[in-house]
Design an enzyme around this catalytic site. Structure first.
Site, PDB file in Angstrom:
ATOM      1  CE  LYS A 116      -3.936   2.241   0.953  1.00 31.61           C
ATOM      2  NZ  LYS A 116      -5.294   2.125   0.545  1.00 31.61           N
ATOM      3  CE  LYS A 203      -1.822 -12.490  -4.085  1.00 34.99           C
ATOM      4  NZ  LYS A 203      -1.789 -11.168  -3.473  1.00 34.99           N
ATOM      5  CE  LYS A 206      -9.777 -10.935  -1.569  1.00 37.82           C
ATOM      6  NZ  LYS A 206     -10.384 -11.901  -0.698  1.00 37.82           N
TER       7      LYS A 206
END
Ligand code: TRP
Length: 352
Positions: A116, A203, A206
């Site tokens: 983030k 990977k 979502k």
């Protein structure tokens, strides 16, 4: 010989729908262990979701739908204790206690937080939630989830391994400071795996928009599979072994994803036939995609059917949540009480 049942715990945030990465990296393990009469705890991490979700209707709906998907996948709310994280509010007290002995530096190295940070550094005006205290403390809350039920094993996908390791570190630190109040889980074995994303990246996730979902209908499946990039030319496999498992990781990008899915879902002979075609070279990706889409849809069909079964309505879910909260609460309170006693705070609130 001890007759203690193995305690298994895993959880998932209720954001978006359940994808193949979640299923094959975590849920399949729980399903297997459920058959082996382990004590399985599986929960929906709605507190954790608050780092990204702000709409109260959304969080309630997403949580219930995630629980419905669990049931549709074969998790049994009677044999396994399936619950909602916020129904166990003493987790928050344990997280508070654990937070007192956790280094900020340790947390700043957490993957969720670091990702983030990097995103915000790249684009400071990016929309979404700020860097919150909750996000930094994500691994502490996760440690509380794990330690509060005294889990032995925590099956998670590769992306969550670091968090589980942090939970073990925090528990060891607590024990060395205050005495052996917490049960330290066994390190996660190499069974933790990673499923590549449909975009060929390492990977399926979502937030990467590259997932295949358990509730995708045949049309969506076909569309997603057709979109997988296969322009890389087939090249001969460099492997000494004929073991399918050894063959799979050798495939490049998008092609690798298709083979990986086929390996997971199709009968061995179908899979090996396509491996033969890959080795021979030539143009067969259209056929390969059709086969993969067919097997994915076949796999999804019964899940979708159970998901839509009127018997698994909101009342059914609310009922088992209430029952399971009653089952897990005494276990959790016992852990919190041990920690309070070890530290030497408070009166015994939770013990009779
Ligand atoms: N962090 C996990 C996820 O993003 C969810 C989670 C929260 C979890 N607490 C946990 C997983 C404890 C395993 C154990 O999906």
């Amino acid at each position: 010989m001890s007759t203690k049942r193995e305690v298994i715990l895993s959880g998932i945030r209720p954001t978006g729908r359940l994808h193949y990465g979640n299923y094959f990296c975590a849920i399949t393990h729980i399903l297997r262990l459920q058959e082996q009469d382990a004590q399985c705890y599986y929960f929906v991490a709605d507190y954790h979701a608050l780092t990204t979700i702000t709409d109260r209707r959304e969080i309630y709906r997403d949580t219930l739908n995630m629980l419905r998907t669990y049931v549709a996948c074969g998790l049994d709310p009677i044999r396994s204790t399936i619950y909602r994280q916020s129904d166990l509010p003493c987790t928050a007290e344990l997280a508070l206690l654990l937070g007192m002995i956790t280094n900020i530096g340790h947390l700043e190295r957490g993957t969720t937080y670091k990702d983030k940070m990097l995103k915000l550094e790249a684009d400071p005006r990016a929309e979404g939630n700020p860097l919150s205290y909750g996000l930094l403390g994500y691994p502490v809350l996760m440690a509380a989830d794990i330690l509060i039920v005294r889990a032995d094993v925590v099956p998670v996908g590769d992306d969550q391994r670091q968090h589980v390791e942090m939970a073990c570190d925090i528990a060891e630190k607590f024990n060395s400071r205050f005495g052996e109040a917490l049960h330290v889980p066994r390190a996660v074995g190499r069974e933790a795996m990673r499923l590549p994303g449909l975009d060929g990246s390492s990977k399926m996730g979502k937030s990467d928009n590259n997932t295949l979902d358990l509730l995708d209908n045949p049309q969506t499946v076909l569309q997603k599979i057709k979109g997988v990039e296969t322009s890389t030319d087939p090249r001969p496999l460099e492997t000494e072994s004929n073991e399918p498992d050894a063959i799979v990781p050798q495939m490049p990008g998008g092609v690798g994803v298709l083979y990986r899915l086929l390996h997971l879902l199709a009968p061995q002979d179908v899979y090996l036939d396509f491996v033969g075609q890959y080795r021979a070279g030539g143009k067969f990706y259209g056929k390969l995609k059709a086969a993969v889409a067919e097997h994915v849809s076949k796999f999804n069909a019964p899940v979708i059917e159970r998901y839509n079964n009127p018997a698994f309505n909101d009342d059914y879910i609310e009922d088992f949540l209430r029952e399971n909260a009653k089952k897990v609460t005494p276990v959790a309170l016992e852990t919190v009480e041990r920690c309070r006693e070890a530290i030497g705070i408070g009166h015994s609130l939770y013990r009779a």
